[in-house]
Design an enzyme around this catalytic site. Structure first.
Site, mmCIF file in Angstrom:
data_model
loop_
_atom_site.group_PDB
_atom_site.id
_atom_site.type_symbol
_atom_site.label_atom_id
_atom_site.label_comp_id
_atom_site.label_asym_id
_atom_site.label_seq_id
_atom_site.Cartn_x
_atom_site.Cartn_y
_atom_site.Cartn_z
ATOM 1 N N HIS A 96 0.309 -1.451 -0.161
ATOM 2 C CA HIS A 96 -0.042 0.278 -0.218
ATOM 3 C C HIS A 96 0.624 0.975 0.230
ATOM 4 C CE1 HIS A 96 -4.001 -1.931 0.626
ATOM 5 N NE2 HIS A 96 -3.109 -2.940 1.359
ATOM 6 N N ASN A 169 -10.040 -2.425 2.763
ATOM 7 C CA ASN A 169 -9.934 -2.761 0.866
ATOM 8 C C ASN A 169 -11.057 -2.340 -0.018
ATOM 9 O OD1 ASN A 169 -7.089 -2.862 1.159
ATOM 10 N ND2 ASN A 169 -7.013 -5.323 0.953
HETATM 11 FE FE1 HDE Z 1 -2.613 -4.838 5.738
HETATM 12 N N1 HDE Z 1 -0.267 -3.591 6.139
HETATM 13 N N2 HDE Z 1 -2.054 -6.299 6.701
HETATM 14 N N3 HDE Z 1 -4.140 -5.702 4.469
HETATM 15 N N4 HDE Z 1 -3.249 -2.855 5.327
HETATM 16 C C1 HDE Z 1 -0.623 -3.193 5.703
HETATM 17 O O1 HDE Z 1 0.845 -1.032 7.447
HETATM 18 C C2 HDE Z 1 -0.719 -6.822 6.908
HETATM 19 C C3 HDE Z 1 -4.360 -6.345 4.924
HETATM 20 C C4 HDE Z 1 -4.265 -3.126 4.273
HETATM 21 O O2 HDE Z 1 -4.092 3.614 4.279
HETATM 22 C C5 HDE Z 1 0.749 -2.733 6.595
HETATM 23 O O3 HDE Z 1 0.734 0.523 7.675
HETATM 24 C C6 HDE Z 1 -0.666 -7.925 7.775
HETATM 25 C C7 HDE Z 1 -6.467 -6.705 4.873
HETATM 26 C C8 HDE Z 1 -4.667 -1.029 3.630
HETATM 27 O O4 HDE Z 1 -1.996 3.108 5.501
HETATM 28 C C9 HDE Z 1 1.103 -4.045 7.547
HETATM 29 C C10 HDE Z 1 -2.030 -8.687 6.405
HETATM 30 C C11 HDE Z 1 -6.467 -5.842 4.323
HETATM 31 C C12 HDE Z 1 -3.306 -0.673 4.207
HETATM 32 C C13 HDE Z 1 0.209 -4.196 6.888
HETATM 33 C C14 HDE Z 1 -2.585 -7.359 6.190
HETATM 34 C C15 HDE Z 1 -5.130 -4.637 4.660
HETATM 35 C C16 HDE Z 1 -2.354 -1.698 4.899
HETATM 36 C C17 HDE Z 1 2.113 -1.895 5.279
HETATM 37 C C18 HDE Z 1 -2.194 -10.255 6.663
HETATM 38 C C19 HDE Z 1 -7.838 -5.247 4.163
HETATM 39 C C20 HDE Z 1 -2.810 0.508 3.931
HETATM 40 C C21 HDE Z 1 2.358 -0.218 5.993
HETATM 41 C C22 HDE Z 1 -2.425 -10.670 8.565
HETATM 42 C C23 HDE Z 1 -8.281 -5.651 5.141
HETATM 43 C C24 HDE Z 1 -3.303 1.332 4.843
HETATM 44 C C25 HDE Z 1 1.271 -0.224 6.652
HETATM 45 C C26 HDE Z 1 -2.538 3.116 4.597
HETATM 46 C C27 HDE Z 1 -0.988 -1.611 5.133
HETATM 47 C C28 HDE Z 1 0.470 -5.876 7.371
HETATM 48 C C29 HDE Z 1 -3.336 -8.259 5.765
HETATM 49 C C30 HDE Z 1 -5.411 -3.341 4.133
HETATM 50 C C31 HDE Z 1 2.873 -4.188 6.845
HETATM 51 C C32 HDE Z 1 0.275 -8.890 8.294
HETATM 52 C C33 HDE Z 1 -7.344 -8.237 4.512
HETATM 53 C C34 HDE Z 1 -5.865 -0.363 3.162
HETATM 54 O O5 HDE Z 1 1.214 -3.853 8.562
#
Ligand code: HDE
Length: 716
Positions: A96, A169
């Site tokens: 992201h 999302n």
């Molecule tokens: Fe994320 N995800 N994600 N994700 N995600 C990040 O956090 C993570 C997942 C989502 O505009 C990171 O600040 C893991 C699902 C958005 O700043 C990180 C898992 C969904 C954004 C991270 C998921 C998301 C992130 C990277 C599996 C939809 C951007 C930078 C367990 C419900 C937020 C940060 C923004 C960002 C980890 C799966 C949505 C690495 C470990 C499911 C919208 O922390």
């Protein structure tokens, strides 16, 4: 699209302007509810200084030993400036990274007392400030907006009880079921490690290698091969919390919920050819669209809704509520709308706000709680951890955009970049030196301390996937069956495009094996495009699962298009000698319906009678618009008919199934481009009013789907 007021007649730099010019959208800030206000910096009428406040007398020349001599280490002004510059970048988000954001407000429709005690959902007269960041997942910070990808839809509610982050999302399911697989998935989808390619897309071997080995991804991969992965605008995207959450009311009653965002102007997508071209011609297409809409006062809106499931019904579905690869079909549990989000203010500074905003699914407030979805549980750890490396330490909550507007006191101290100057001697609890402050707050019906929902857990420690997560295909089949014909064609096209880019044949073959388990027609059509035999379904009965529904019309974007032209963008194609009266009439007809028009011509300049050309044909090509009307006037029509760029403009609009109009002689341009007559979406004639009536009717449907087969023969 009128130009931003800010840009109209940009004034020469002046030393004596008294107030800072702020656009109307930047003015509606309530300082009490704005965590940024005390940090805003405005340099109007201010001296240039060093970071230590020393006024600078020369910002043009380094201190040197003589005008032609070596630079002197002593120059603390130059060294401070360059040192700061050297460290301007922070690590981009691992996923992201590419994002755009805006401020806004959320207002509930009524007091949802029965559902939750969260204060921001209880008073229909109270607005809660929000910051919303949209993003792509795969690409780097500078990657293109219109790539085929999932979009992040992250909302920070600055509630009076603390920050609530709904980090969702634009698709309601995810690729994997357990957080421990996330690094594997992300390593597979990101640019490949040996050559850092491709940027911003999943059409490469490692992605398809992984997903073809992990059948639980089948449903989500189908969503990403659908039109959902190439939204027309961030403003036309739906949003989803994905996981099942809990809402808890003042009596302590908990219910399961799934969160939904619905854009009030309806959903719309790009076509793949458009998306690919836009990635080159305007990599900022979505960012610009969002910024301009807010700047012009076309404030994007979404309704927040929930699907509510009583605790007693937890096990009454043919899938597990905790499985993030499943939706609850809306036909089974309809959405209850709770309130409306309006984005009404662009950020002042991209880095300070959009880059530094830190979302964490673990940021919740009393009245909201988690479920045991194993993907959500892992996310609760990951986000805080990632901010520590991205934003440089555990004090990221003190960065203005991340600050809560609720009073914040605890005994956490020190660490990098600490801003708070804590007073008092005791930084521990209990204490008697500072009379025990800050103290705990008892949970209460409203306004009390946070209390975790007392879910009973009585189990053995085990590393195991629940059997109820075994069904990997039934909802993928449901999604496929719910698509209209053009949407199915796009899905076949997307799989064929992506898999044709995969170099290893065995990966393509293995993915066809997955498609065979979803639907035999889908599999056969993609196999045909890849020149491979279509395999038969091979999954076990448990993996194939069973959906109680044959179709879910709510899943199709095309089937639920809201007929409206509000905020749509139209090009008026004209050249010297154009009939300016018709141009004005075309503009008026569009403006009256809330659409925006720009005059596009071979050259900039004036067309007479106050009609200015807004952009050149090459500067704003057809892919930037939702439709085109060719103006009348014999001389103009002749020039456009002879121009390859102008003919390409209308032809490309035709290929992309857009509404096309031509007034008077303008029709010659359509003939010169060999557009077929009698097409449903082409309106021609000498009466501007009639042409515009038919044009607006076609535009309101977003695309002329009936033209799809004819358009295929037009070269891209
Ligand atoms: Fe994320 N995800 N994600 N994700 N995600 C990040 O956090 C993570 C997942 C989502 O505009 C990171 O600040 C893991 C699902 C958005 O700043 C990180 C898992 C969904 C954004 C991270 C998921 C998301 C992130 C990277 C599996 C939809 C951007 C930078 C367990 C419900 C937020 C940060 C923004 C960002 C980890 C799966 C949505 C690495 C470990 C499911 C919208 O922390």
């Amino acid at each position: 699209m009128p130009t931003s007021k800010k840009n109209a007649g940009a004034p020469a730099p002046s030393k004596n302007t008294s107030a800072v010019a702020r656009t109307p959208s930047q003015n509606n800030t309530n300082p009490k509810l704005d965590s940024l206000e005390q940090f805003r910096s405005d340099a109007t009428n201010q001296a240039l200084t060093t970071n230590q406040g020393v006024k600078v007398s020369d910002n043009q020349n380094t201190l040197k030993a003589g005008p032609r001599g070596p630079s002197l280490l002593e120059d603390f002004i130059m060294r401070e400036k360059i040192t700061h510059f050297d460290h301007e970048r922070i690590p981009e988000r691992i996923v992201h990274a590419r994002g755009s954001a805006a401020h806004g407000v959320f207002k509930p429709y009524k007091a949802h007392t029965d559902l939750t005690k969260a204060a921001f959902l209880l008073d229909p007269n109270k607005e809660t400030p929000v910051y919303v960041r949209f993003s792509t997942v795969q690409g780097s910070r500078g990657s293109a907006d219109t790539v085929r990808d999932v979009r992040g839809f992250a909302v920070k509610f600055y509630t009076e009880e603390g920050n609530f982050d709904l980090v969702g999302n634009n698709m309601p399911v995810f690729f994997i079921q357990d957080a421990i697989k996330f690094p594997d998935f992300v390593h597979a989808v990101k640019p490949e490690p040996h050559n850092e390619m491709p940027q911003g897309g999943s059409a490469h071997d490692t992605f398809w290698d992984f997903v073809s080995l992990v059948p639980e991804s089948a449903h989500m991969v189908l969503w990403t091969m659908s039109d959902r992965a190439i939204p027309r605008s961030l403003r036309t995207m739906e949003g989803f919390g994905i996981h099942t959450f809990r809402l808890v009311n003042a009596e302590g009653k908990g219910r399961f919920v799934k969160f939904h965002w619905r854009p009030t102007i309806g959903s719309a997508s790009l076509l793949w050819d458009e998306a690919q071209k836009l990635a080159g011609k305007d990599a900022d297409f979505h960012r610009r669209d969002l910024w301009e809409a807010i700047d012009m006062g076309d404030y994007p809106e979404w309704e927040l809704g929930v699907q509510i499931v009583e605790e007693d019904d937890e096990h009454s579905f043919d899938f597990d509520l905790l499985d993030p690869t499943k939706i609850i079909p809306e036909e089974i549990v309809p959405i209850t709308m709770l309130g409306k989000l309006t984005l009404n203010r662009n950020p002042d500074n991209f880095f300070a706000e959009t880059e530094q905003v830190a979302f964490c699914p673990g940021h919740i407030v009393p009245g909201i709680d988690f479920s045991n979805d194993p993907l959500l549980q892992g996310r609760l750890f990951s986000y805080t951890d990632t901010q520590i490396s991205r934003l440089g330490g555990p004090n990221f909550h003190e960065i203005p955009i991340n600050r809560t507007i609720a009073p914040m006191h605890n005994n956490q101290r020190d660490a990098k970049h600490r801003m708070t100057v804590n007073r008092g001697q005791a930084s521990y609890e209990p204490n008697s030196i500072d009379s025990g402050w800050p103290k705990e707050t008892e949970p209460a019906a409203i306004g009390g301390g946070f209390e975790t929902y007392p879910e009973r857990v009585d189990a053995v420690k085990i590393r195991q996937r629940s059997e109820s997560f075994a069904d990997h295909y039934s909802q993928a089949t449901l999604f496929w069956n719910s698509m209209t014909k053009p949407e199915k064609d796009h899905i076949v096209g997307a799989y064929s495009f992506e898999l044709s880019k995969v170099e290893r044949k065995f990966i393509r073959e293995r993915q066809l094996g997955i498609l065979a388990n979803i639907d035999s027609e889908l599999c056969a059509r993609v196999a045909d495009n890849l020149g491979l035999p279509a395999p038969k379904a091979s999954a076990s009965a448990a993996e194939l699962g069973k959906s109680s529904l044959a179709e879910s019309p709510a899943l199709s974007i095309v089937a639920k298009t809201k007929p409206s032209v509000k905020t749509r963008k139209v090009a008026i194609l004209a050249a010297k000698g154009a009939d300016v009266a018709t141009i004005k009439a075309i503009k008026d007809a569009l403006t009256a319906q809330g659409a925006h028009a720009k005059v596009v011509a071979p050259q900039l300049g004036t067309l007479g009678d106050g009609v200015e050309v807004d952009a050149t044909i090459l500067g704003l090509p057809s892919i930037m618009f939702d439709g085109v009307v060719v103006a009348g006037g014999a001389a103009s029509a002749k020039l456009l008919s002879e121009s390859g760029d102008a003919r390409h403009f209308v032809l490309e609009s035709f290929k992309h199934l857009k509404a096309i109009g031509a007034v008077g002689d303008g029709e010659d341009v359509l003939a010169a481009a060999h557009l077929p007559t009698g097409d449903e979406g082409i309106s021609v004639g000498s009466d501007t009013k009639n042409v515009m009536k038919a044009f607006i009717a076609a535009l309101s449907k977003h695309r002329v789907w009936a033209r799809a087969d004819k358009a295929e023969s037009v070269p891209a």
